[in-house]
Enzyme design. Structure first.
Site, PDB file in Angstrom:
ATOM      1  N   HIS A   1      14.275  15.165  22.630  1.00 50.43           N
ATOM      2  CA  HIS A   1      12.906  15.675  22.451  1.00 50.43           C
ATOM      3  C   HIS A   1      11.877  14.568  22.652  1.00 50.43           C
ATOM      4  O   HIS A   1      10.805  14.592  22.052  1.00 50.43           O
ATOM      5  CB  HIS A   1      12.767  16.296  21.061  1.00 50.43           C
ATOM      6  CG  HIS A   1      13.632  17.503  20.870  1.00 50.43           C
ATOM      7  ND1 HIS A   1      13.311  18.750  21.365  1.00 50.43           N
ATOM      8  CD2 HIS A   1      14.849  17.639  20.294  1.00 50.43           C
ATOM      9  CE1 HIS A   1      14.280  19.608  21.090  1.00 50.43           C
ATOM     10  NE2 HIS A   1      15.228  18.967  20.428  1.00 50.43           N
TER      11      HIS A   1
ATOM     12  N   CYS B   1       5.769 -12.716  -4.589  1.00 47.77           N
ATOM     13  CA  CYS B   1       5.519 -14.038  -5.175  1.00 47.77           C
ATOM     14  C   CYS B   1       6.489 -14.301  -6.326  1.00 47.77           C
ATOM     15  O   CYS B   1       7.091 -13.406  -6.869  1.00 47.77           O
ATOM     16  CB  CYS B   1       4.101 -14.084  -5.717  1.00 47.77           C
ATOM     17  SG  CYS B   1       2.867 -13.568  -4.540  1.00 47.77           S
TER      18      CYS B   1
ATOM     19  N   TRP C   1       3.499 -15.050  -1.598  1.00 48.07           N
ATOM     20  CA  TRP C   1       3.679 -14.206  -0.410  1.00 48.07           C
ATOM     21  C   TRP C   1       2.294 -13.629  -0.155  1.00 48.07           C
ATOM     22  O   TRP C   1       1.779 -12.838  -0.948  1.00 48.07           O
ATOM     23  CB  TRP C   1       4.691 -13.112  -0.728  1.00 48.07           C
ATOM     24  CG  TRP C   1       5.091 -12.259   0.419  1.00 48.07           C
ATOM     25  CD1 TRP C   1       5.921 -12.580   1.445  1.00 48.07           C
ATOM     26  CD2 TRP C   1       4.671 -10.910   0.668  1.00 48.07           C
ATOM     27  NE1 TRP C   1       6.066 -11.528   2.289  1.00 48.07           N
ATOM     28  CE2 TRP C   1       5.301 -10.485   1.852  1.00 48.07           C
ATOM     29  CE3 TRP C   1       3.847 -10.024  -0.002  1.00 48.07           C
ATOM     30  CZ2 TRP C   1       5.126  -9.208   2.383  1.00 48.07           C
ATOM     31  CZ3 TRP C   1       3.676  -8.750   0.533  1.00 48.07           C
ATOM     32  CH2 TRP C   1       4.297  -8.363   1.707  1.00 48.07           C
TER      33      TRP C   1
ATOM     34  N   LYS D   1      11.801  -9.578  -1.036  1.00 47.27           N
ATOM     35  CA  LYS D   1      12.950  -8.869  -1.608  1.00 47.27           C
ATOM     36  C   LYS D   1      12.501  -7.707  -2.483  1.00 47.27           C
ATOM     37  O   LYS D   1      13.148  -6.673  -2.528  1.00 47.27           O
ATOM     38  CB  LYS D   1      13.803  -9.830  -2.452  1.00 47.27           C
ATOM     39  CG  LYS D   1      15.037  -9.163  -3.066  1.00 47.27           C
ATOM     40  CD  LYS D   1      15.957  -8.594  -2.013  1.00 47.27           C
ATOM     41  CE  LYS D   1      17.141  -7.872  -2.609  1.00 47.27           C
ATOM     42  NZ  LYS D   1      17.945  -7.162  -1.574  1.00 47.27           N
TER      43      LYS D   1
ATOM     44  N   LYS E   1      18.492  -2.277   9.127  1.00 45.61           N
ATOM     45  CA  LYS E   1      19.202  -3.558   8.986  1.00 45.61           C
ATOM     46  C   LYS E   1      18.991  -4.422  10.215  1.00 45.61           C
ATOM     47  O   LYS E   1      18.674  -5.603  10.126  1.00 45.61           O
ATOM     48  CB  LYS E   1      20.707  -3.325   8.798  1.00 45.61           C
ATOM     49  CG  LYS E   1      21.178  -2.959   7.425  1.00 45.61           C
ATOM     50  CD  LYS E   1      21.008  -3.985   6.362  1.00 45.61           C
ATOM     51  CE  LYS E   1      19.779  -3.936   5.536  1.00 45.61           C
ATOM     52  NZ  LYS E   1      19.276  -2.809   4.854  1.00 45.61           N
TER      53      LYS E   1
ATOM     54  N   GLU F   1      19.588   3.705   8.408  1.00 45.86           N
ATOM     55  CA  GLU F   1      19.840   2.457   7.687  1.00 45.86           C
ATOM     56  C   GLU F   1      20.331   1.376   8.651  1.00 45.86           C
ATOM     57  O   GLU F   1      19.916   0.216   8.560  1.00 45.86           O
ATOM     58  CB  GLU F   1      20.849   2.690   6.566  1.00 45.86           C
ATOM     59  CG  GLU F   1      21.353   1.419   5.871  1.00 45.86           C
ATOM     60  CD  GLU F   1      20.259   0.570   5.239  1.00 45.86           C
ATOM     61  OE1 GLU F   1      19.110   1.049   5.127  1.00 45.86           O
ATOM     62  OE2 GLU F   1      20.543  -0.584   4.890  1.00 45.86           O
TER      63      GLU F   1
ATOM     64  N   GLU G   1      15.207  -5.621  10.713  1.00 47.34           N
ATOM     65  CA  GLU G   1      14.581  -6.489   9.707  1.00 47.34           C
ATOM     66  C   GLU G   1      15.192  -7.889   9.676  1.00 47.34           C
ATOM     67  O   GLU G   1      14.545  -8.820   9.207  1.00 47.34           O
ATOM     68  CB  GLU G   1      14.619  -5.869   8.320  1.00 47.34           C
ATOM     69  CG  GLU G   1      15.973  -5.800   7.663  1.00 47.34           C
ATOM     70  CD  GLU G   1      15.873  -5.292   6.228  1.00 47.34           C
ATOM     71  OE1 GLU G   1      14.854  -5.536   5.558  1.00 47.34           O
ATOM     72  OE2 GLU G   1      16.818  -4.633   5.788  1.00 47.34           O
TER      73      GLU G   1
ATOM     74  N   ARG H   1      13.068 -14.260  -2.553  1.00 48.02           N
ATOM     75  CA  ARG H   1      12.137 -13.128  -2.626  1.00 48.02           C
ATOM     76  C   ARG H   1      11.168 -13.145  -1.455  1.00 48.02           C
ATOM     77  O   ARG H   1      10.440 -12.199  -1.223  1.00 48.02           O
ATOM     78  CB  ARG H   1      11.367 -13.169  -3.949  1.00 48.02           C
ATOM     79  CG  ARG H   1      12.255 -13.065  -5.178  1.00 48.02           C
ATOM     80  CD  ARG H   1      11.518 -13.494  -6.431  1.00 48.02           C
ATOM     81  NE  ARG H   1      10.375 -12.645  -6.681  1.00 48.02           N
ATOM     82  CZ  ARG H   1      10.414 -11.574  -7.476  1.00 48.02           C
ATOM     83  NH1 ARG H   1      11.546 -11.241  -8.053  1.00 48.02           N
ATOM     84  NH2 ARG H   1       9.363 -10.827  -7.688  1.00 48.02           N
TER      85      ARG H   1
ATOM     86  N   ASN I   1       1.037 -13.068  -9.886  1.00 49.57           N
ATOM     87  CA  ASN I   1       1.682 -12.084  -8.995  1.00 49.57           C
ATOM     88  C   ASN I   1       0.929 -10.781  -9.160  1.00 49.57           C
ATOM     89  O   ASN I   1       0.544 -10.420 -10.275  1.00 49.57           O
ATOM     90  CB  ASN I   1       3.146 -11.857  -9.392  1.00 49.57           C
ATOM     91  CG  ASN I   1       4.051 -13.004  -8.985  1.00 49.57           C
ATOM     92  OD1 ASN I   1       3.585 -13.971  -8.371  1.00 49.57           O
ATOM     93  ND2 ASN I   1       5.310 -12.908  -9.321  1.00 49.57           N
ATOM     94  N   GLY I   2       0.769 -10.047  -8.049  1.00 47.31           N
ATOM     95  CA  GLY I   2       0.101  -8.750  -8.134  1.00 47.31           C
ATOM     96  C   GLY I   2      -1.167  -8.742  -7.288  1.00 47.31           C
ATOM     97  O   GLY I   2      -1.430  -9.653  -6.522  1.00 47.31           O
TER      98      GLY I   2
END
Ligand code: AGP
Length: 614
Positions: A510, A2, A80, A609, A491, A487, A494, A27, A106-107
């Site tokens: 395996h 948020c 968010w 973000k 990328k 990584e 997402e 964000r 926020n939180g």
């Protein structure tokens, strides 16, 4: 996460809130709202909407009477969703029953259900499904004429994390903000004050800011600012001058922030090297660690803690500390670390890696490490961020703001800093001056190596578009290429929403190899390094199952052509440097797959973000 913006002053408060919220769009959010005050009003005017800032502006246009002179103070929020769907009614700000008080938050309030039950029993009426709404009712319940006292009393009842801003019709021109576990920044000007959850919302109006600490409460009226503690005593906080300009958070002619930030990597890496390499002694100077050679020589183990992309940078860092400094090193997923009651021996050194410096799990890992007596270093990009301040030592990336939700330049700069740290630690042990000099010279080449990869953008775009329709993909690698593979998969998944898995190349047989067929491309970072032959064997295993193989290989290495369908070329470099050019190639690959698939890219669905909640 948020976003919060609050303003007190004589400028166009609605316009300032909206432009501030726009700076926070990166964000990630799914609803937005503002609360405004007009002189003489007995109720605050609240406009909220699900969707984006553009929808909020349309609602403000439709709902706010042209003639109404909104002035003096207001608060805004991008949400968010955590508790309750992303609907208009769940959007912030939330109001008290008498509509005199509005709050943005926020939180996560962990005891909200209990508080809500008590407030309802006291006669409060709840409209939303959110945890945040309890704060508005609590402030009203605690209000006895002093807004700051009411906010202080209210937040004392909260368990969990909060960054809030509060306004009241009873206190025209005044904003009260408070933080515990979720950042609040105060922008200082002679006749106005802006509070926000992120300095990006402030920097266009002032660069002089104060980062609140947990437990701080700020009361601002115009340019008058006072910070008090939970015991209502005045506290003094140093202000910080922000060292970048607002145009750095513009796209600069690129289609997306992500592409801009991919291209910023040569300059960002160069900044991270500037003034730190000591070729004469074959070492690196990082004064921010505040550790003497004797301190470093005593460290029995390195513990790296991070999440997401920063975790994969930490995996590379683990190899560095073990290979260059001979120090056993563990990379810990921060959320796991904080709950494992970790064993931290005396003199152990922790490194918390976080671009935002606000990731809740990484911050909790920092606090756990400090609690157990570790020396905790922070590697952060955001100056003044919570992790940077609570560790009190470490290294800033100085990579400039990273706006795209998918982390790119931060990864390259984190790996660069980890290499610098490992050389420094290594030189207090068995790393010789001559080898140190060689490594420092190789580090100095990094900006040019990164630039050389970017010159391959058009070729990478063609290959990305060729595979953009796939629904599944694998990235496989060995040694330093294993974190690079992980990584690359992160990328791709997402920002393109293509299912992509990163695996150790030897692990494929395996189990996961059962998933390979002609529709599942396998991307293989395989620079011309010592274990190349083994990876070539894995490539052949994939092709035997008809999977197309895309190699990320060293320029001029023609041997690889026989074992793959497409090749992305990266410059020749020493093994320890290789993750950076390889990951830059993967970033471009992911970007152009996502672009071909018409994805949002800078603000991927469901993502934020900075993950400031558990
Ligand atoms: C990476 O592209 C993601 N956006 C995410 O995994 C991110 O790296 C993670 O949330 C950690 O963020 P931090 O570096 O700010 O702590």
């Amino acid at each position: 996460m948020c976003g919060i913006v609050g303003y007190t002053g004589q400028a166009d408060v609605g316009g300032i809130l909206v432009s501030g919220l726009r700076r926070l769009e990166y964000r990630g959010y799914d609803s937005a709202g503002v609360a405004l005050y007009a002189d003489g009003d007995s109720e605050l005017t609240v406009v909220k909407t699900s969707g984006k800032i553009v929808d909020l502006e349309a609602s403000m246009q439709a709902e706010l009477p042209e003639s109404k002179p909104f002035s003096s103070m207001g608060i805004g929020h991008t949400r968010w969703a955590t508790h309750g769907a992303p609907t208009q009614i769940n959007a912030h700000p939330h109001s008290s029953d008498n509509k005199e008080i509005a709050v943005v938050h926020n939180g996560i309030i962990e005891n909200y259900a209990d508080l809500k039950a008590h407030l309802i029993a006291d006669g409060c009426t709840f409209n939303s499904e959110t945890d945040s709404e309890v704060i508005a009712h609590l402030v009203q319940q605690c209000y006895q004429g002093d807004l700051r006292a009411a906010v202080t009393a209210a937040v004392k009842k909260l368990t969990g994390t909060y960054g809030i801003a509060v306004i009241s019709t009873k206190h025209p021109g005044t904003i009260v903000a408070a933080r515990s576990g979720s950042p609040i920044v105060v922008g200082l000007q002679d006749d106005e004050t802006i509070v926000a959850s992120d300095v990006s919302a402030i920097v266009s109006r002032t660069k002089q800011v104060i980062f609140l600490n947990d437990g701080d409460i700020v009361t601002a009226t115009g340019g008058d600012v006072e910070i008090t503690s939970m015991s209502s005593t005045t506290v003094t906080r140093e202000s910080t001058l922000i060292d970048w300009d607002v145009d750095e958070i513009e796209k600069g002619g690129y289609d997306h922030f992500m592409l801009k930030e991919i291209h910023e990597q040569p300059a960002a890496i160069a900044t991270g090297l500037r003034g730190r390499l000591d070729e004469t002694e074959g070492t690196v100077r990082l004064g921010g660690l505040r550790m003497t050679p004797m301190d470093m020589a005593r460290v029995p183990r390195m513990i790296l803690a991070a999440c997401g992309t920063s975790y994969y940078a930490g995996m590379v860092g683990k190899y560095y500390f073990e290979d260059f400094a001979g120090i056993p090193a563990d990379i810990q997923q921060a959320a796991e670390f904080r709950y494992r009651n970790p064993i931290i021996e005396p003199n152990a050194c922790m490194v918390a890696i976080s671009q935002s410096g606000e990731t809740a799990d990484t911050l909790a890992a920092v606090r756990e490490g400090l609690m157990k007596g570790a020396t905790v270093l922070g590697i952060c990009n955001v100056v003044g961020s919570t992790i940077a301040r609570e560790t009190g030592r470490g290294v800033y990336l100085h990579a400039g703001p990273e706006i795209g939700v998918a982390s790119t330049k931060a990864f390259s700069c984190q790996v660069t800093v980890l290499a610098e740290m490992a050389i420094m630690f290594g030189r207090t042990r068995r790393l010789s001056a001559s080898v140190g000099r060689e490594m420092v010279r190789e580090l100095a080449r990094l900006p040019d190596i990164a630039a050389a990869v970017l010159e391959r953008e058009a070729e990478i775009k063609v290959i990305a578009e060729k595979y953009a329709a796939a629904e599944d993909a694998f990235f496989i690698g060995r040694g330093y290429m294993f974190p690079a593979a992980l990584e690359g998969a992160l990328k791709l998944k997402e920002i393109s929403y293509m299912h992509a898995e990163g695996y150790h190349a030897a692990e494929l047989k395996h189990g996961p190899i059962a998933l390979l067929d002609e529709d599942v491309p396998v991307i293989v970072p395989v620079p011309d390094l010592p274990d190349k032959e083994k990876t070539i064997g894995n490539m052949q295993e994939c092709r035997a199952r008809k999977s197309p193989v895309i190699a990320i290989a060293t320029e001029g290495d023609k041997e690889i052509d026989a074992y793959c369908d497409d090749v992305i070329r990266v410059p020749r470099c020493q093994e320890f440097i290789a993750p950076i050019p390889v990951v830059i190639a993967e970033q471009l690959f992911a970007y152009y797959v996502a672009k071909a698939r018409g994805c949002e890219i800078d603000q991927p669905r469901n993502l934020a973000k900075s993950v400031t909640v558990e």
